[in-house]
Design a protein around this motif. Structure first.
Motif, PDB file in Angstrom:
ATOM      1  N   GLY A 131       0.850  -1.206   0.030  1.00 59.72           N
ATOM      2  CA  GLY A 131       0.123   0.025   0.017  1.00 59.72           C
ATOM      3  C   GLY A 131       0.794   1.205   0.054  1.00 59.72           C
ATOM      4  N   GLY A 132       2.106   1.292   0.335  1.00 62.14           N
ATOM      5  CA  GLY A 132       2.915   2.379   0.225  1.00 62.14           C
ATOM      6  C   GLY A 132       3.567   2.706  -1.108  1.00 62.14           C
ATOM      7  N   GLY A 133       3.493   1.659  -2.379  1.00 67.00           N
ATOM      8  CA  GLY A 133       4.280   1.992  -3.481  1.00 67.00           C
ATOM      9  C   GLY A 133       5.529   2.609  -3.587  1.00 67.00           C
ATOM     10  N   GLY A 134       6.370   1.883  -2.777  1.00 68.16           N
ATOM     11  CA  GLY A 134       7.975   2.130  -2.510  1.00 68.16           C
ATOM     12  C   GLY A 134       8.532   2.141  -3.952  1.00 68.16           C
ATOM     13  N   LYS A 135       8.010   1.154  -4.645  1.00 67.93           N
ATOM     14  CA  LYS A 135       9.063   1.096  -6.032  1.00 67.93           C
ATOM     15  C   LYS A 135       8.475   2.259  -6.980  1.00 67.93           C
ATOM     16  CE  LYS A 135       9.050  -4.001  -5.946  1.00 67.93           C
ATOM     17  NZ  LYS A 135       7.974  -4.194  -4.738  1.00 67.93           N
ATOM     18  N   ILE A 136       7.220   2.876  -6.698  1.00 66.69           N
ATOM     19  CA  ILE A 136       6.701   3.865  -7.631  1.00 66.69           C
ATOM     20  C   ILE A 136       7.598   5.073  -7.315  1.00 66.69           C
ATOM     21  CG2 ILE A 136       4.880   5.323  -8.182  1.00 66.69           C
ATOM     22  CD1 ILE A 136       3.180   2.950  -7.629  1.00 66.69           C
ATOM     23  N   LYS A 137       7.759   5.169  -6.010  1.00 66.56           N
ATOM     24  CA  LYS A 137       8.623   6.529  -5.610  1.00 66.56           C
ATOM     25  C   LYS A 137       9.951   6.240  -6.193  1.00 66.56           C
ATOM     26  CE  LYS A 137       6.024   7.790  -1.659  1.00 66.56           C
ATOM     27  NZ  LYS A 137       5.871   8.045  -0.014  1.00 66.56           N
ATOM     28  N   LEU A 138      10.433   4.974  -5.897  1.00 66.69           N
ATOM     29  CA  LEU A 138      11.847   4.820  -6.510  1.00 66.69           C
ATOM     30  C   LEU A 138      12.041   4.787  -8.047  1.00 66.69           C
ATOM     31  CD1 LEU A 138      12.924   1.594  -4.366  1.00 66.69           C
ATOM     32  CD2 LEU A 138      14.005   3.862  -4.213  1.00 66.69           C
ATOM     33  N   ILE A 139      10.772   4.618  -9.030  1.00 61.46           N
ATOM     34  CA  ILE A 139      10.979   4.820 -10.156  1.00 61.46           C
ATOM     35  C   ILE A 139      10.947   6.438 -10.315  1.00 61.46           C
ATOM     36  CG2 ILE A 139       9.460   4.839 -12.366  1.00 61.46           C
ATOM     37  CD1 ILE A 139       8.337   1.920 -11.210  1.00 61.46           C
ATOM     38  N   GLU A 140      10.300   7.016  -9.852  1.00 66.06           N
ATOM     39  CA  GLU A 140      10.132   8.507  -9.840  1.00 66.06           C
ATOM     40  C   GLU A 140      11.596   9.050  -9.533  1.00 66.06           C
ATOM     41  OE1 GLU A 140       5.409   9.091  -9.108  1.00 66.06           O
ATOM     42  OE2 GLU A 140       6.809   9.400  -7.425  1.00 66.06           O
ATOM     43  N   ALA A 141      12.213   8.620  -8.768  1.00 60.47           N
ATOM     44  CA  ALA A 141      13.622   9.004  -8.317  1.00 60.47           C
ATOM     45  C   ALA A 141      14.545   8.513  -9.462  1.00 60.47           C
ATOM     46  CB  ALA A 141      13.959   8.522  -6.939  1.00 60.47           C
ATOM     47  N   GLY A 142      14.235   8.032 -10.471  1.00 61.57           N
ATOM     48  CA  GLY A 142      15.097   7.354 -11.490  1.00 61.57           C
ATOM     49  C   GLY A 142      15.966   6.161 -11.268  1.00 61.57           C
ATOM     50  N   ALA A 143      15.398   5.555 -10.099  1.00 57.30           N
ATOM     51  CA  ALA A 143      16.426   4.225  -9.581  1.00 57.30           C
ATOM     52  C   ALA A 143      16.346   3.141 -10.679  1.00 57.30           C
ATOM     53  CB  ALA A 143      15.847   3.798  -8.380  1.00 57.30           C
ATOM     54  N   PHE A 144      15.366   3.214 -11.377  1.00 54.93           N
ATOM     55  CA  PHE A 144      15.369   1.875 -12.438  1.00 54.93           C
ATOM     56  C   PHE A 144      15.720   2.351 -13.806  1.00 54.93           C
ATOM     57  CE2 PHE A 144      12.379   0.405  -9.016  1.00 54.93           C
ATOM     58  CZ  PHE A 144      12.651  -0.677  -8.813  1.00 54.93           C
ATOM     59  N   GLN A 145      16.461   3.486 -13.881  1.00 57.50           N
ATOM     60  CA  GLN A 145      17.082   3.924 -15.069  1.00 57.50           C
ATOM     61  C   GLN A 145      18.113   3.026 -15.534  1.00 57.50           C
ATOM     62  OE1 GLN A 145      17.330   8.120 -15.247  1.00 57.50           O
ATOM     63  NE2 GLN A 145      15.168   8.300 -15.134  1.00 57.50           N
ATOM     64  N   GLY A 146      18.271   2.752 -16.764  1.00 65.81           N
ATOM     65  CA  GLY A 146      19.579   2.149 -17.311  1.00 65.81           C
ATOM     66  C   GLY A 146      19.554   0.594 -16.902  1.00 65.81           C
ATOM     67  N   LEU A 147      18.328   0.107 -16.619  1.00 61.92           N
ATOM     68  CA  LEU A 147      18.344  -1.558 -16.356  1.00 61.92           C
ATOM     69  C   LEU A 147      17.827  -2.201 -17.496  1.00 61.92           C
ATOM     70  CD1 LEU A 147      17.022  -1.506 -12.671  1.00 61.92           C
ATOM     71  CD2 LEU A 147      19.086  -2.279 -13.258  1.00 61.92           C
ATOM     72  N   ASP A 148      18.557  -3.423 -17.473  1.00 62.09           N
ATOM     73  CA  ASP A 148      18.026  -4.204 -18.568  1.00 62.09           C
ATOM     74  C   ASP A 148      17.164  -5.371 -18.125  1.00 62.09           C
ATOM     75  OD1 ASP A 148      20.164  -3.880 -21.096  1.00 62.09           O
ATOM     76  OD2 ASP A 148      21.423  -3.853 -19.358  1.00 62.09           O
ATOM     77  N   ASP A 319       4.212  -1.627 -11.776  1.00 66.16           N
ATOM     78  CA  ASP A 319       4.796  -0.292 -12.137  1.00 66.16           C
ATOM     79  C   ASP A 319       6.311  -0.450 -12.622  1.00 66.16           C
ATOM     80  OD1 ASP A 319       2.751   0.205 -10.293  1.00 66.16           O
ATOM     81  OD2 ASP A 319       3.019   2.223 -11.073  1.00 66.16           O
ATOM     82  N   VAL A 320       6.900  -1.309 -12.098  1.00 62.92           N
ATOM     83  CA  VAL A 320       8.404  -1.824 -12.496  1.00 62.92           C
ATOM     84  C   VAL A 320       8.378  -2.333 -13.794  1.00 62.92           C
ATOM     85  CG1 VAL A 320      10.559  -2.813 -11.892  1.00 62.92           C
ATOM     86  CG2 VAL A 320       9.447  -1.726 -10.152  1.00 62.92           C
ATOM     87  N   SER A 321       7.509  -3.318 -13.990  1.00 67.31           N
ATOM     88  CA  SER A 321       7.234  -3.976 -15.158  1.00 67.31           C
ATOM     89  C   SER A 321       6.962  -3.401 -16.341  1.00 67.31           C
ATOM     90  CB  SER A 321       6.472  -5.421 -14.987  1.00 67.31           C
ATOM     91  OG  SER A 321       5.213  -4.669 -15.068  1.00 67.31           O
ATOM     92  N   GLN A 322       6.587  -2.089 -16.241  1.00 69.51           N
ATOM     93  CA  GLN A 322       5.924  -1.085 -17.363  1.00 69.51           C
ATOM     94  C   GLN A 322       7.232  -0.481 -17.553  1.00 69.51           C
ATOM     95  OE1 GLN A 322       2.165  -0.093 -17.780  1.00 69.51           O
ATOM     96  NE2 GLN A 322       1.320  -1.815 -16.614  1.00 69.51           N
ATOM     97  N   VAL A 323       8.189  -0.376 -16.929  1.00 67.83           N
ATOM     98  CA  VAL A 323       9.432   0.596 -17.410  1.00 67.83           C
ATOM     99  C   VAL A 323      10.686  -0.361 -17.646  1.00 67.83           C
ATOM    100  CG1 VAL A 323       8.627   2.788 -16.335  1.00 67.83           C
ATOM    101  CG2 VAL A 323      10.207   1.122 -14.964  1.00 67.83           C
ATOM    102  N   VAL A 324      10.797  -1.566 -17.137  1.00 64.40           N
ATOM    103  CA  VAL A 324      11.910  -2.423 -17.253  1.00 64.40           C
ATOM    104  C   VAL A 324      11.363  -3.881 -17.556  1.00 64.40           C
ATOM    105  CG1 VAL A 324      13.952  -3.324 -16.257  1.00 64.40           C
ATOM    106  CG2 VAL A 324      13.260  -1.136 -15.493  1.00 64.40           C
ATOM    107  N   PRO A 325      12.008  -4.630 -18.228  1.00 63.29           N
ATOM    108  CA  PRO A 325      11.781  -6.073 -18.668  1.00 63.29           C
ATOM    109  C   PRO A 325      11.588  -6.690 -17.248  1.00 63.29           C
ATOM    110  CG  PRO A 325      13.189  -5.515 -20.503  1.00 63.29           C
ATOM    111  CD  PRO A 325      13.166  -4.195 -19.160  1.00 63.29           C
ATOM    112  N   SER A 326      10.716  -7.345 -16.741  1.00 60.20           N
ATOM    113  CA  SER A 326      10.744  -7.794 -15.303  1.00 60.20           C
ATOM    114  C   SER A 326       9.892  -9.041 -15.125  1.00 60.20           C
ATOM    115  CB  SER A 326       9.824  -6.849 -14.452  1.00 60.20           C
ATOM    116  OG  SER A 326      10.327  -5.571 -14.456  1.00 60.20           O
ATOM    117  N   ILE A 327      10.290 -10.038 -14.310  1.00 58.97           N
ATOM    118  CA  ILE A 327       9.524 -10.999 -13.800  1.00 58.97           C
ATOM    119  C   ILE A 327       9.350 -11.092 -12.400  1.00 58.97           C
ATOM    120  CG2 ILE A 327      10.862 -12.610 -15.631  1.00 58.97           C
ATOM    121  CD1 ILE A 327      12.654 -13.920 -13.306  1.00 58.97           C
ATOM    122  N   HIS A 328       8.213 -11.858 -11.966  1.00 56.04           N
ATOM    123  CA  HIS A 328       7.654 -11.772 -10.569  1.00 56.04           C
ATOM    124  C   HIS A 328       7.048 -13.259 -10.634  1.00 56.04           C
ATOM    125  CE1 HIS A 328       4.554 -10.713  -7.617  1.00 56.04           C
ATOM    126  NE2 HIS A 328       5.339  -9.926  -7.269  1.00 56.04           N
TER     127      HIS A 328
END
Ligand SMILES: [Zn+2]
Length: 392
Positions: A131-148, A319-328
């Motif tokens: 419920g806190g959306g930590g990964k969304i805040k990290l995406i907004e901070a650019g933390a997932f940029q440059g990942l394959d 949200d992560v899976s929509q900016v980086v190829p992801s598995i869950h």
């Protein structure tokens, strides 16, 4: 394509496992709510630092997030994600202690070959999934940029390479009426509580029209002030979910909001609606998920690709899976149907021997899949092509 590097990662994981299992139990015993995971995040960071990895903490502007990087920053990059928040009252009933230590185990194992990595592995601590959306805040901070690629696993009641998840928003509904003595002068009052109750009734009436997979579920968080006062204020909170973010935004949310507005009209009260932006649906990268599956197979763990009959929730990994190829992927910590996330019995399983065994299975599969993303250019290209096709 097993190589000497794969074997060394397996051997290093085996060595670290007793300690990693212990950490899983320690985090399990101290459940912490979203954004308050001070013990868990520091404990994980300390164990990564103990093998000589530089750990950035706080990370992405979040005090309980961290990131440990290893390898060659000139090459491709993969993030293995840890979650570690728990739930109110029912503790680690989502098994995030196991997600955390699968990432820790993978990180410690991969650190043993860090000098030879042809790219970079990040072990990223992502707080507040519940419920806190930590990964969304990290995406907004650019933390997932440059990942394959980004990857994690989630405990479940069976082994699945992937599962749909629901897009979700939270809707806060606040009614304001007019107080009056509930016995002496009810005719002078306007009940905010009646507004809330009628909202629930109208939402129930709307359900029949929603497409399959839509979920609207709420609680009353304020039901009035005293029994002898017509309630001046009353509030409810709804989780509103659908299979796609588009259907959620264009159809379901407007309908639920109209229910509240109609209830306000009928009761002569005022309603304030606040949307708390939630999670997007997960887009599974099956190219990477199938590679993960090969490493389950190598550990004699039978699995299904997916299960259309399985119940699904929402996750900020969407949200992560929509900016980086992801598995869950989901891995069972009990027999199918025996227990599910957010139940008391699932919290017990998250601290059990079978739970820890599944965590170890996940740690090895995550570590070797991440290694493959760095070693195997064809895999990277196929994962990227699938990701681009899904986006189009
Ligand atoms: Zn969870």
């Amino acid at each position: 394509m097993p190589t000497a590097l794969h074997e060394r990662v397996r051997a290093a994981l085996k060595q670290h496992l007793p300690q990693v299992r212990q950490v899983a139990l320690e985090i399990h015993a101290r459940p912490e709510l979203r954004y308050e995971e001070f013990y868990a995040s520091q404990h994980l960071a300390d164990h990564l630092a103990a093998v000589g990895l530089p750990v950035e903490k706080p990370f992405g502007g979040l005090e309980t997030a961290f990131c440990a990087k290893m390898g060659n920053s000139a090459g491709p990059r993969v993030a293995i994600l840890a979650e570690y928040d728990a739930l109110p009252e029912i503790g680690h009933a989502c098994g995030h202690n196991l997600i955390a230590t699968a990432a820790l185990g993978a990180g410690l194992a991969l650190a043993s070959i860090r000098a030879e990595l042809p790219g970079e592995i990040w072990i990223m601590g992502t707080p507040a999934e519940e419920g806190g959306g930590g990964k969304i805040k990290l995406i907004e901070a650019g933390a997932f940029q440059g990942l394959d690629a980004a990857m994690m696993f989630h405990p479940f009641d069976q082994h699945l390479l992937g599962l749909d998840s629901l897009a979700m928003h939270v809707l806060q509904v606040d009614f304001k009426g007019q107080p009056s003595h509930a016995a002496a002068a009810p005719w002078d009052g306007k009940s905010a509580l009646t507004g809330v109750i009628q909202t629930f009734n109208l939402v129930d009436a709307a359900r029949v029209h929603f497409r399959d997979g839509t979920r609207v579920h709420g609680i009353i968080t304020n039901g009035g002030q005293a029994v002898n006062i017509i309630p001046e204020t009353a509030s409810a909170r709804f989780s509103v979910r659908a299979r796609t973010a588009t259907y959620l935004d264009e159809v379901v949310m407007p309908q639920v909001m109209r229910c509240a507005q109609a209830a306000a009209l009928a009761t002569g009260t005022e309603v304030t609606l606040t949307i708390e932006k939630g999670y997007k649906n997960v887009v599974n990268n099956w190219t990477l998920a199938r590679r993960f599956g090969q490493y389950l197979q190598a550990q004699d763990a039978p699995f299904l690709e997916s299960d259309p009959d399985s119940g699904i929730g929402s996750t900020d990994m969407g949200d992560v899976s929509q900016v980086v190829p992801s598995i869950h992927p989901y891995l069972g910590i009990c027999a199918k149907g025996e227990s599910l996330c957010h139940q008391h019995s699932f919290a017990r399983l998250a601290g059990s021997e079978p739970g820890l065994d599944t965590m170890a299975l996940a740690a090895e599969s995550l570590a070797l899949t991440a290694l493959d993303v760095l070693l195997d250019g064809d895999l990277r290209a196929a994962a990227k092509a699938e990701f681009e096709a899904q986006r189009a």
